[in-house]
Design an enzyme around this catalytic site. Structure first.
Site, PDB file in Angstrom:
ATOM      1  N   HIS A 363       0.815  -1.207   0.000  1.00 30.07           N
ATOM      2  CA  HIS A 363       0.000   0.000   0.000  1.00 30.07           C
ATOM      3  C   HIS A 363       0.856   1.267   0.000  1.00 30.07           C
ATOM      4  O   HIS A 363       1.878   1.332   0.671  1.00 30.07           O
ATOM      5  CB  HIS A 363      -0.902   0.091   1.247  1.00 30.07           C
ATOM      6  CG  HIS A 363      -1.145  -1.196   1.945  1.00 30.07           C
ATOM      7  ND1 HIS A 363      -2.234  -1.983   1.673  1.00 30.07           N
ATOM      8  CD2 HIS A 363      -0.436  -1.857   2.900  1.00 30.07           C
ATOM      9  CE1 HIS A 363      -2.202  -3.061   2.433  1.00 30.07           C
ATOM     10  NE2 HIS A 363      -1.115  -3.016   3.181  1.00 30.07           N
ATOM     11  N   TYR A 387      16.191  10.913  -5.172  1.00 29.12           N
ATOM     12  CA  TYR A 387      16.569  12.115  -5.933  1.00 29.12           C
ATOM     13  C   TYR A 387      16.960  13.235  -4.975  1.00 29.12           C
ATOM     14  O   TYR A 387      16.215  13.572  -4.052  1.00 29.12           O
ATOM     15  CB  TYR A 387      15.374  12.538  -6.798  1.00 29.12           C
ATOM     16  CG  TYR A 387      15.614  13.698  -7.718  1.00 29.12           C
ATOM     17  CD1 TYR A 387      16.709  13.725  -8.585  1.00 29.12           C
ATOM     18  CD2 TYR A 387      14.728  14.768  -7.756  1.00 29.12           C
ATOM     19  CE1 TYR A 387      16.909  14.786  -9.447  1.00 29.12           C
ATOM     20  CE2 TYR A 387      14.913  15.834  -8.620  1.00 29.12           C
ATOM     21  CZ  TYR A 387      16.013  15.839  -9.464  1.00 29.12           C
ATOM     22  OH  TYR A 387      16.209  16.893 -10.326  1.00 29.12           O
TER      23      TYR A 387
END
Length: 456
Positions: A363, A387
């Site tokens: 989930h 990132y």
């Protein structure tokens, strides 16, 4: 019969004013592919030695979109009719080859019909594709004497008697290169439109005593052209109905064939089930007993045997081994790979990530630039922070790891085999095998605390 060498001319110079678009008409898509590309593909499958594409409006966009260095691009600077378009291509014709003329806005023409036309072409004559319509209004009529084709008269130039003829010209024909060049040189624009009609070569051939063999397509829709978006949408539904029928007859269970879109190539194993509103794009392979739920989009992916993709999931450039389960509402982006028995649940996104055998991400999770081992549990709300604002970094999670809910893994980072990460942890350093890692703000309890009261 043994066919001569053949080249194909595709007329694609029209602007398509009734499309009300800045995009050249032939670049509008049918089944996810430009109309003209369908025609190019048919010519290629037919074995064309050369494909000449006559273009005009939007030439640069055509070249950028098609990116086909095998095409011979022929400019028609002024659109002065179909005969004029063929005249521009004529210098490229060899005398000893046949020339097949097609249209970039007639996308459903089949290879089988074109091969029959090619086979039917008489020596020194013309093979002409015609159809009979209940309402032939607006189309060029086929004129005959004693059953033989003698010419084609355009609707605007036809007499009342000729307008009663139901057999019409589709525009698709095949003739010898030398003959075609000779006939093209004799065309005039002495007609209601002031254009050079390719259809006039039929009468020229008949006057020379040449035979014109008329062939009918397997389906009238093969020769339907597109002038507006309504016509394009109708052809889209015809095409999709044909694809759905082929899949059903090959054993694929489409729960609602009218609500299935194939925009590419689909290879299926045995006992595949596809629910309503599924879109297949690009090259997709579905293994045996695969089930695709309603509203899914599958693009350029390989789905292994016994996989189940639950409703409203998007799978793009992904590879799933056997018995994987996906969704509902999952997104697999390019580079996602699931090994056998892996599970990706609702609102989970994967990108350039591998999920090992039997591993689960159930989930609300993002797994990007990650390599995850076998039998790993990824708790709800887990994020690989890949990132830093400039560069992407990788997260590696070894076998048998338990990742608790609401965990952030700040890449680059490696989690060792058998490690446990407690819920709410932010992992910034490598974790050794079998370690327990937790990072939490101390929990504070304030007895008797009162909620603020809104000021009146």
């Amino acid at each position: 019969m043994l066919n001569s060498a053949m080249s194909v001319v595709i007329l694609a110079a029209g602007k398509g004013t009734r499309m009300y678009s800045d995009i050249p008409k032939v670049l509008h898509t049918l089944a996810g592919k430009p109309m003209v590309q369908h025609v190019i593909d048919a010519a290629t499958k037919l074995g064309a030695a050369q494909v000449h594409l006559v273009y005009g409006h939007g030439g640069e966009l055509l070249k950028q979109t098609l990116k086909d260095d095998k095409l011979n691009w022929v400019l028609q600077a002024e659109q002065l009719g179909t005969g004029h378009a063929m005249q521009q291509a004529a210098p490229f014709f060899s005398d000893d080859e046949d020339i097949l003329m097609l249209y970039g806005d007639v996308p459903l023409i089949s290879v089988e019909t074109l091969q029959r036309l090619r086979d039917a072409k008489p020596q020194g004559g013309i093979g002409l594709l015609t159809v009979k319509l209940d309402d032939p209004s607006g189309y060029g009529r086929i004129t005959r004497e004693n059953g033989k084709v003698t010419g084609i008269v355009e609707h605007k130039d036809a007499t009342d008697e000729q307008r009663q003829i139901q057999e019409i010209n589709t525009g698709i024909l095949i003739a010898n290169g030398a003959d075609l060049k000779r006939w093209l040189s004799k065309l005039t624009n002495n007609n209601a439109q002031g254009e050079y009609y390719i259809t006039d070569i039929i009468a020229l051939a008949y006057q020379e005593g040449r035979e014109i063999a008329a062939v009918h397509p397997a389906r009238i829709s093969e020769t339907d052209g597109v002038n507006n978006r309504l016509q394009l949408s109708r052809l889209e539904r015809i095409y999709q109905a044909e694809q759905a029928e082929k899949l059903l007859l090959s054993g694929v269970m489409l729960r609602d064939p009218a609500r299935f879109d194939l925009r590419g190539t689909l290879h299926c194993g045995m006992d595949v089930e596809i629910d309503a509103n599924v879109i297949i794009e690009g090259y997709v392979t579905l293994g045996h007993r695969v089930k695709i739920g309603a509203g899914c989009i599958i693009k350029n992916s390989v789905i292994g045997d016994d996989c189940e993709i639950s409703p409203y999931s998007v799978v793009e450039d992904a590879h799933l081994e056997a018995a994987c389960t996906i969704g509902p509402f999952a997104r697999l982006r390019p580079g996602a790979e699931l090994l056998a028995g892996a599970h990706v649940g609702n609102f989970v996104e994967m990108k350039k990530a591998r999920l090992g055998k039997g591993s689960k991400a159930g989930h609300l999770t993002y797994l990007g630039d990650a390599e995850i081992g076998d039998n790993v549990n990824i708790g709800a709300g887990t994020i690989t922070c890949n990132y830093d604002g400039a560069n992407k970094f990788k997260t590696v999670i070894d076998d048998d790891v338990f990742v608790g809910s609401d965990t952030q893994l700040v890449a680059p980072v490696t989690v060792g085999k058998g490690a446990t990460i407690a819920a709410g942890t932010t992992v910034t350093r490598n974790v050794a095998d079998n370690e327990l890692v937790l990072s939490r703000v101390p929990q504070v309890h304030k007895q008797g605390w009162q909620r603020p009261v809104k000021k009146k």
